[in-house]
Every structure is written in C-alpha cells, then in structure tokens.
Write a protein that holds these residues in place. Structure first.
Motif, PDB file in Angstrom:
ATOM      1  N   SER A   1       0.815  -1.409  -0.196  1.00  0.00           N
ATOM      2  CA  SER A   1      -0.056  -0.027   0.250  1.00  0.00           C
ATOM      3  C   SER A   1       0.908   1.296   0.133  1.00  0.00           C
ATOM      4  O   SER A   1       0.238   2.350  -0.409  1.00  0.00           O
ATOM      5  CB  SER A   1      -0.808  -0.092   1.165  1.00  0.00           C
ATOM      6  N   ARG A   2       2.058   1.160   0.253  1.00  0.00           N
ATOM      7  CA  ARG A   2       2.824   2.202   0.338  1.00  0.00           C
ATOM      8  C   ARG A   2       3.418   2.718  -1.199  1.00  0.00           C
ATOM      9  O   ARG A   2       4.244   3.624  -1.314  1.00  0.00           O
ATOM     10  CB  ARG A   2       4.314   2.096   1.472  1.00  0.00           C
ATOM     11  N   SER A   3       3.115   1.868  -2.229  1.00  0.00           N
ATOM     12  CA  SER A   3       3.390   2.080  -3.547  1.00  0.00           C
ATOM     13  C   SER A   3       3.179   3.448  -3.927  1.00  0.00           C
ATOM     14  O   SER A   3       2.052   3.906  -3.667  1.00  0.00           O
ATOM     15  CB  SER A   3       3.038   1.016  -4.463  1.00  0.00           C
TER      16      SER A   3
ATOM     17  N   PHE B   1       2.387 -17.603  -2.339  1.00  0.00           N
ATOM     18  CA  PHE B   1       4.030 -17.947  -1.899  1.00  0.00           C
ATOM     19  C   PHE B   1       4.806 -17.101  -2.715  1.00  0.00           C
ATOM     20  O   PHE B   1       5.423 -17.463  -3.513  1.00  0.00           O
ATOM     21  CB  PHE B   1       4.346 -19.266  -1.868  1.00  0.00           C
ATOM     22  N   GLY B   2       4.929 -15.681  -2.121  1.00  0.00           N
ATOM     23  CA  GLY B   2       5.791 -14.895  -2.890  1.00  0.00           C
ATOM     24  C   GLY B   2       5.364 -13.449  -2.171  1.00  0.00           C
ATOM     25  O   GLY B   2       4.553 -13.135  -1.365  1.00  0.00           O
ATOM     26  N   VAL B   3       5.959 -12.438  -2.943  1.00  0.00           N
ATOM     27  CA  VAL B   3       5.635 -11.154  -2.736  1.00  0.00           C
ATOM     28  C   VAL B   3       5.601 -10.102  -3.920  1.00  0.00           C
ATOM     29  O   VAL B   3       6.139 -10.556  -4.904  1.00  0.00           O
ATOM     30  CB  VAL B   3       6.816 -10.543  -1.511  1.00  0.00           C
ATOM     31  N   THR B   4       4.677  -9.310  -3.857  1.00  0.00           N
ATOM     32  CA  THR B   4       4.748  -8.255  -5.181  1.00  0.00           C
ATOM     33  C   THR B   4       5.503  -6.898  -4.551  1.00  0.00           C
ATOM     34  O   THR B   4       5.409  -6.475  -3.465  1.00  0.00           O
ATOM     35  CB  THR B   4       3.307  -8.180  -5.355  1.00  0.00           C
ATOM     36  N   LEU B   5       6.324  -6.581  -5.669  1.00  0.00           N
ATOM     37  CA  LEU B   5       7.160  -5.281  -5.376  1.00  0.00           C
ATOM     38  C   LEU B   5       7.379  -4.567  -6.469  1.00  0.00           C
ATOM     39  O   LEU B   5       7.304  -4.903  -7.639  1.00  0.00           O
ATOM     40  CB  LEU B   5       8.647  -5.819  -5.213  1.00  0.00           C
ATOM     41  N   ARG B   6       6.912  -3.233  -6.068  1.00  0.00           N
ATOM     42  CA  ARG B   6       6.909  -2.224  -7.404  1.00  0.00           C
ATOM     43  C   ARG B   6       7.372  -0.829  -6.704  1.00  0.00           C
ATOM     44  O   ARG B   6       7.424  -0.589  -5.605  1.00  0.00           O
ATOM     45  CB  ARG B   6       5.469  -2.126  -7.992  1.00  0.00           C
ATOM     46  N   GLN B   7       8.089  -0.178  -7.827  1.00  0.00           N
ATOM     47  CA  GLN B   7       8.382   1.053  -7.714  1.00  0.00           C
ATOM     48  C   GLN B   7       9.082   1.352  -6.376  1.00  0.00           C
ATOM     49  O   GLN B   7       9.959   0.794  -6.023  1.00  0.00           O
ATOM     50  CB  GLN B   7       7.092   2.221  -7.613  1.00  0.00           C
TER      51      GLN B   7
END
Ligand code: SF4
Length: 290
Positions: A41-43, A212-218
C-alpha cells in the motif's frame, strides 16, 4: 489524529465477487502505522503521502450511513489498503461504529487485519452474522514470532494473532488466515508452512488463503530492500532479491509449487479450506443475501 476530507467511503468493487465474493470496499482510514516491511500500500501508484501517518476520513460515519442507506445489500470488505484496527481505532471506534451501521442496514462484512483488536468487536460481528455473511481474515505470514516481530514490527506476534483466530472462531465467526505474502528466502520453508497449518487447525481456522511470494513495485521495492538490509544485516537478502527478481512485480518463492502442495495436503488432512471458491461458498452459503 489528522482528518482528511472524503466524498465516498463505501465503493463498489471493480469486479464484484472476485476477492472472497466481496461487493464493496470500505476504507475509513488512510495510511497505516504497522510498519510491515513488504507493504504494497505504500507504493507510489496509490498516491498516499506520508503512508506511516494514519489519517481518518472526516465525517466518516455520516458518509457511510448515507451510502449504506442508498446501496443494495452486499458484503463490505475492509482492510485492503490500511488496517482498520490501527492503534487509534481503540479510542476512535470508527471501525466499530461502521460495523454497527453494516448491521443496521443489513450488510455483511469481510475484514482483513493483523491486529488482535478485532476481537473487541466480536459482539457486533456475531450480530451481523445473524443476518449476513461475516468473514474474518487474520493475516499471518509465518508461524515464528521472532521473524514476525522483525517483518511486521507494529502488530502483535503471530501467536497472539492465532489467539485472536481462536476467540473469533469460538464465537462462531467464520475466520481464517491470509497467508500472504510469504517472503522468499525468509518465510518460505516447508517446516514453517507445516507448523503454520498445524497452528491454524489448533486455533479453529476455517481456511488458509496463500500467496507464496511477494509483489514489489516502484518505491515500495526500494523501501523493502532497504529494510531487509537494516533488519537482517550481513545476510545478503537484498542482493538475492535483486539477482533473482530484478525489477519484476511478482516475486514468487522458488519453492512456491512445493509449498502449495504441502499446504493443500496439510489443509485437506485437517478439513481446512484453501481454495478461494470454496472459502467464498462456505462463508456465504447460509444467507439469502443478494
Ligand atoms: S498492516 Fe497492511 S497496510 Fe498496514 S503496514 Fe502492514 S501490510 Fe501495510
């Protein structure tokens, strides 16, 4: 507490029914002070400045009352962008009063939280369940308290969250675990997943829904990698992420398939649901809503 203006608070979901059958989304608060190192949510795409500072929406209860009066009944989801049980909620009671409104207007609730404060509202959740579906999703990403304290510093340890599941389940409220994210190289051991399913069974959880993982952006990726270095110095975790995932959005655990197999097998042995369709059917099936 800073208050920010809002014109709407309860909005129709883009694809109603997709995520646990939820028809509406509700966010009373903006920002979150729980400090999870992986928080999506901090993206910057969500344009929430000062994400760690919680702000409440002005006249939230009046707006919600007005919106519910005009909308057809459905299940309202809350907890996607900000935890509805942040520390200020203890005094402000905005989430609690919003639940009372949902009860009065015949709406169901689907709440996602990492806070044990949700158990304070067991009475209202039980009242809602008299007429409409109620789904409590307690996020627990590891069975290990020592690890949870590092990656989710602002919320009670996993064992306390399992206790919250127990209290809600004992009250007859359909409650389970959101097992997401499962951080690659940190939380993705088969032993941890087995232990987590065992603890879920002990606490009376009806479901475990995993990623089973994580989403990452910006900017979120940069923040996460920095936090990894700070929290787990000398382990080379940030380097491992960069090497394996680069700038990829979906960062799936290298063991995702194996872990999913273990989760399915362990859940099926214990009668715990893990499939979205089955979970949605199970918590809504006794209601004639919608
Ligand atoms: S509780 Fe949710 S919204 Fe709050 S910091 Fe953690 S992941 Fe982000």
């Amino acid at each position: 507490m800073e208050y920010i203006p809002a014109s709407t608070i309860v909005s129709r979901t883009k694809k109603p029914g997709n995520w646990f059958g939820i028809e509406y989304n509700m966010n009373i608060y903006k920002g979150c002070c729980h400090g999870c190192i992986y928080c999506d949510s901090r993206s910057s795409c969500y344009r929430i400045g000062e994400f760690d500072v919680v702000k409440a929406k002005q006249n939230a209860l009046e707006i919600i009352r007005d919106e519910l009066r005009r909308k057809s009944a459905g299940v309202i989801g809350t907890g996607a962008m900000s935890d509805p049980y942040n520390p200020y909620e203890k005094e402000l009671l905005l989430t609690r009063h919003a639940l009372e409104l949902a009860d009065a207007f015949g709406f169901g609730m689907a709440i996602a939280t990492k806070s044990t404060l949700i158990t304070r509202d067991t009475d209202i959740l039980s009242d809602i369940a008299e007429h409409s579906p109620v789904l409590c999703q307690i996020t627990i990403t590891t069975s290990r308290d020592d690890l949870a304290e590092k990656i989710e510093p602002g919320v009670p340890p996993s064992s306390k969250r399992f206790e919250a599941v127990r209290r809600l389940a004992d009250a007859g409220i359909f409650t389970g675990i959101l097992l997401m994210p499962v951080l690659p190289f940190l939380e993705d051991s088969p032993e941890d997943i087995r232990e987590l399913v065992r603890m879920a069974e002990e606490s009376g959880a009806r479901f475990i829904y995993p990623y089973f993982g994580v989403t990452l952006r910006q900017n979120q990726r940069d923040w996460f990698l920095e936090k990894l270095q700070e929290t787990f110095p000398g382990q080379g975790l940030a380097e491992k992420y960069l090497e394996r995932y680069g700038s990829r959005y979906r960062c799936q655990s290298p063991r995702a398939r194996t872990l999913f197999g273990i989760l399915q097998e362990e859940c099926e042995k214990r009668g715990i649901l893990w499939d979205m369709k089955d979970i949605t059917h199970a918590y809504r099936k006794n209601y004639r809503l919608m």
